[in-house]
Design a protein around this motif. Structure first.
Motif, PDB file in Angstrom:
ATOM      1  N   THR A  18       0.805  -1.190  -0.127  1.00 45.16           N
ATOM      2  CA  THR A  18      -0.014  -0.113   0.035  1.00 45.16           C
ATOM      3  C   THR A  18       0.854   1.383   0.050  1.00 45.16           C
ATOM      4  OG1 THR A  18      -1.502  -1.283   1.447  1.00 45.16           O
ATOM      5  CG2 THR A  18      -1.899   1.107   1.167  1.00 45.16           C
ATOM      6  N   VAL A  19       0.806   2.052  -1.036  1.00 44.25           N
ATOM      7  CA  VAL A  19       1.814   2.929  -1.072  1.00 44.25           C
ATOM      8  C   VAL A  19       1.677   4.119   0.120  1.00 44.25           C
ATOM      9  CG1 VAL A  19       1.670   3.050  -3.597  1.00 44.25           C
ATOM     10  CG2 VAL A  19      -0.018   4.485  -2.756  1.00 44.25           C
ATOM     11  N   ARG A  20       0.459   4.572   0.772  1.00 48.30           N
ATOM     12  CA  ARG A  20       0.357   5.287   1.881  1.00 48.30           C
ATOM     13  C   ARG A  20       1.148   4.694   2.999  1.00 48.30           C
ATOM     14  NH1 ARG A  20      -2.728   9.574   3.617  1.00 48.30           N
ATOM     15  NH2 ARG A  20      -1.893  10.359   5.560  1.00 48.30           N
ATOM     16  N   HIS A  58     -11.635   4.477  -3.920  1.00 45.81           N
ATOM     17  CA  HIS A  58     -10.882   4.841  -2.605  1.00 45.81           C
ATOM     18  C   HIS A  58     -10.035   6.241  -3.101  1.00 45.81           C
ATOM     19  CE1 HIS A  58     -13.151   1.267  -1.086  1.00 45.81           C
ATOM     20  NE2 HIS A  58     -12.409   1.600   0.058  1.00 45.81           N
ATOM     21  N   ARG A  72      -6.694   7.968  -3.447  1.00 43.65           N
ATOM     22  CA  ARG A  72      -5.132   7.606  -3.337  1.00 43.65           C
ATOM     23  C   ARG A  72      -4.248   8.744  -3.286  1.00 43.65           C
ATOM     24  NH1 ARG A  72      -2.205   3.360  -5.235  1.00 43.65           N
ATOM     25  NH2 ARG A  72      -0.088   3.630  -6.521  1.00 43.65           N
ATOM     26  N   PRO A  73      -3.436   8.791  -2.174  1.00 38.94           N
ATOM     27  CA  PRO A  73      -2.692   7.546  -1.550  1.00 38.94           C
ATOM     28  C   PRO A  73      -3.277   7.621  -0.202  1.00 38.94           C
ATOM     29  CG  PRO A  73      -1.237   9.129  -1.628  1.00 38.94           C
ATOM     30  CD  PRO A  73      -2.331   9.806  -2.312  1.00 38.94           C
ATOM     31  N   THR A  74      -4.096   6.592   0.074  1.00 39.20           N
ATOM     32  CA  THR A  74      -4.671   6.427   1.527  1.00 39.20           C
ATOM     33  C   THR A  74      -4.395   5.057   1.996  1.00 39.20           C
ATOM     34  OG1 THR A  74      -6.894   5.870   0.765  1.00 39.20           O
ATOM     35  CG2 THR A  74      -6.433   8.135   1.089  1.00 39.20           C
ATOM     36  N   GLU A 109      -6.880   2.291   0.873  1.00 33.93           N
ATOM     37  CA  GLU A 109      -6.837   1.757  -0.696  1.00 33.93           C
ATOM     38  C   GLU A 109      -6.573   0.079  -0.303  1.00 33.93           C
ATOM     39  OE1 GLU A 109      -4.613   3.428  -4.243  1.00 33.93           O
ATOM     40  OE2 GLU A 109      -3.682   4.299  -2.182  1.00 33.93           O
ATOM     41  N   HIS A 114      -9.539  -1.771  -0.171  1.00 33.43           N
ATOM     42  CA  HIS A 114     -10.306  -1.681  -1.652  1.00 33.43           C
ATOM     43  C   HIS A 114      -9.439  -2.858  -2.346  1.00 33.43           C
ATOM     44  CE1 HIS A 114     -10.583   0.309  -5.644  1.00 33.43           C
ATOM     45  NE2 HIS A 114     -11.652  -0.695  -5.523  1.00 33.43           N
ATOM     46  N   ASP A 115      -8.213  -2.833  -1.917  1.00 32.38           N
ATOM     47  CA  ASP A 115      -7.459  -4.016  -2.726  1.00 32.38           C
ATOM     48  C   ASP A 115      -7.826  -5.258  -2.100  1.00 32.38           C
ATOM     49  OD1 ASP A 115      -5.914  -3.633  -4.957  1.00 32.38           O
ATOM     50  OD2 ASP A 115      -4.652  -2.320  -3.960  1.00 32.38           O
ATOM     51  N   HIS A 150      -2.675  -4.220  -6.909  1.00 35.07           N
ATOM     52  CA  HIS A 150      -1.272  -4.140  -6.458  1.00 35.07           C
ATOM     53  C   HIS A 150      -0.568  -5.275  -6.016  1.00 35.07           C
ATOM     54  CE1 HIS A 150      -3.255  -0.343  -6.455  1.00 35.07           C
ATOM     55  NE2 HIS A 150      -1.998   0.107  -6.983  1.00 35.07           N
TER      56      HIS A 150
END
Ligand code: NAD
Length: 489
Positions: A395-397, A454, A456-458, A461, A464-465, A476
């Motif tokens: 997750t990017v966040r 959702h 992004r970036p949170t 996400e 969601h994924d 991702h």
């Protein structure tokens, strides 16, 4: 002429989460309301909010925030390119900050009471009969009687005392003392690796205490989804918690300013020497002397007040809510809902509480939060399910925050896709779970979550994924295989 007692539509005993929420809703519904509470803080000042605010969940969470900052500065701050050459901790200041926040919250509650014209009576109360309460003033010890059309009992719970480890409030301490220490113990023992033990361990371990948890049960956090409790066990051990399972404490006593604890496990008896020992072995309802014997209030053998599904006790017009009853777990937000429910019931409105969608949170770092059923419970019930799991490390966040430990696990019915349970371990799990609770309250399918946009970036996400992962469509993660526990398809 006989003395006329003050009369209220509703009298509430206890101003913890269940009691204060009920008082506010009663007042909003136009009832003349009194809320009686005897809580006093360390300085002897009356306080609303009960143990949850003053010595429980909110107090603990506030201290954990300080501990997290200290820990981050001491461990992770350099990787942000920030160098702090010298820093130190001042535990009394940390405790003062916690106390100030509690004071501020309590006075905001007092403002709400004033605004709603709720009489906050600072006294010890006892139920005399179905329509009368005796109050004893805290300073003068004078007695008086209040009449109420309805009476709501909301006196909460307090730590269980263990005969094998008697609290002396200095070396062998309870969870209340543990939030008011003036220094970090070098070696800290904790009896009980339940929610309270783990939350306290997370604070003092982060502040530098060598922390050993002694837990009688072999299974760690047995109520949780087992995949999540295994993850939690792994993270806590990595953080340095010494978790000893199947370890039952049989004695503890103070010897030369240390505590000698004896515990038994499958290998036999073991002594352990610690500087302080916290007893966190469960909570019991505060029902002792709550009702006069002649009131005939029905309790069970463990002191829980007997209630029906609408929180009615055996006495007409007397209700009991929150930790006092066995309906649902001991959770502040559950008590608040029950307080509101009873107030509305008295007003003739019946808005049932859905305990299936009750979120639970463990306030450690990482946090743990869940709603609905576990994979184990669903399989044991013979449900056919499908599971989507998404790790925060993708997750990017979470990557940006440097908080990549943990995962989201969504369980849905294999046939109709309805979400049956959501289990999260990771940073801010307590906030992320709200979306899952809402989805389940609306009887959402995993497809509904997967189709919800959702930001992004949170961190959300990851939810969601995880929903997308149920259909092998997570954006991702490699298409196959997503972490699929044995037998989930
Ligand atoms: P708990 O029952 O969850 O845990 C106590 C643990 O102590 C148990 O696992 C038990 O096996 C162990 N134990 C008891 N005697 C022992 C002995 N002699 N030796 C070793 N281990 C022993 O109780 P708790 O953690 O005190 O929590 C009480 C209640 O309050 C729970 O219902 C909890 O959910 C609630 N609570 C919730 C929150 C939250 O929502 N974050 C916070 C605090 C408390």
């Amino acid at each position: 002429m006989p003395k006329k007692h003050p009369h209220y539509d509703v009298i509430i005993i206890g101003a913890g989460p269940a009691g204060y929420a009920s008082a506010i809703r009663c007042a909003q519904l136009g009832f003349k309301t009194a809320c009686i509470d005897s809580w006093r803080n360390k300085k002897g000042q009356s306080r609303l909010g009960g143990s949850h605010l003053n010595t429980g969940g909110i107090a603990s969470m506030t201290l954990l925030e300080s501990a997290k900052i200290y820990h981050q500065i001491s461990r992770d701050i350099a990787e942000h390119g920030i160098h702090v050459d010298a820093f130190s901790m001042d535990i009394p200041v940390m405790i003062q900050r916690k106390d100030k926040i509690i004071d501020d919250i309590s006075s905001k509650m007092a403002d709400l009471f004033e605004h709603h014209k709720i009489d906050h009576i600072q006294a010890k109360a006892q139920l005399l009969n179905a329509r009368q309460v005796e109050i004893t003033a805290l300073d003068t010890r004078t007695h008086s009687i209040l009449n109420g059309e309805y009476i709501i009992l909301a006196t909460g719970s307090s730590p269980v005392k263990l005969p094998c480890a008697r609290i002396d409030h200095e070396f062998i301490i309870d969870s209340v003392d543990a939030l008011n220490l003036d220094a970090v113990p070098k070696k800290l023992g904790i009896i009980g690796a339940g929610v309270v033990g783990l939350e306290l361990a997370n604070i003092w371990n982060r502040l530098g205490a060598e922390t050993i948890l002694l837990e009688a049960q072999e299974n760690f956090l047995s109520l949780l989804d087992q995949q999540i409790s295994l993850e939690a066990y792994r993270f806590y051990c990595q953080q340095g918690l010494d978790l000893r399972l199947g370890a039952r404490v049989v004695s503890a006593k103070k010897v030369n300013k240390k505590v000698i604890v004896n515990y038994q496990d499958q290998d036999g008896n073991h002594p352990l020497r610690v500087d302080k020992l916290i007893v966190a072995s469960g909570r019991k309802p505060n029902s002792e002397k709550l009702a006069a014997p002649e009131a005939d209030l029905l309790l069970d053998e463990n002191g829980y007040v007997h209630v029906d599904e609408n929180f009615r006790t055996n006495l007409p017009s007397v209700y009991a809510i929150g930790d006092l009853t066995l309906l649902g777990p001991m959770l502040a937000h559950k008590g608040m809902e029950e307080g509101v429910f009873v107030a509305e019931l008295i007003a003739g409105v019946h808005n049932p509480i859905n305990y299936n969608n009750l979120p639970s949170v463990i306030y450690t770092e990482p946090e743990i939060a869940w709603v609905g059923q576990t994979e184990q419970a669903l399989r044991a019930a013979g449900e056919t399910i499908k599971i989507g799991i998404f790790p925060l490390s993708a997750t990017v966040r979470a990557l940006a925050m440097g908080k990549t430990e943990g995962m989201i696990k969504i369980i849905a019915h294999a046939g109709n896709d309805k979400i049956l349970g959501v289990h999260i371990i990771g940073t801010q799990a307590s906030e992320l779970i709200a979306e899952a609770v809402l989805a389940m309250e609306f009887s959402a399918s995993s497809e509904d979550l997967a189709r919800t946009i959702h930001a992004r970036p949170t961190l959300s996400e990851a939810v969601h994924d995880a929903a997308l992962a149920l259909k092998q469509k997570a954006l991702h993660l490699p298409a196959k295989p997503i972490i699929v526990p044995h037998g989930s398809h």
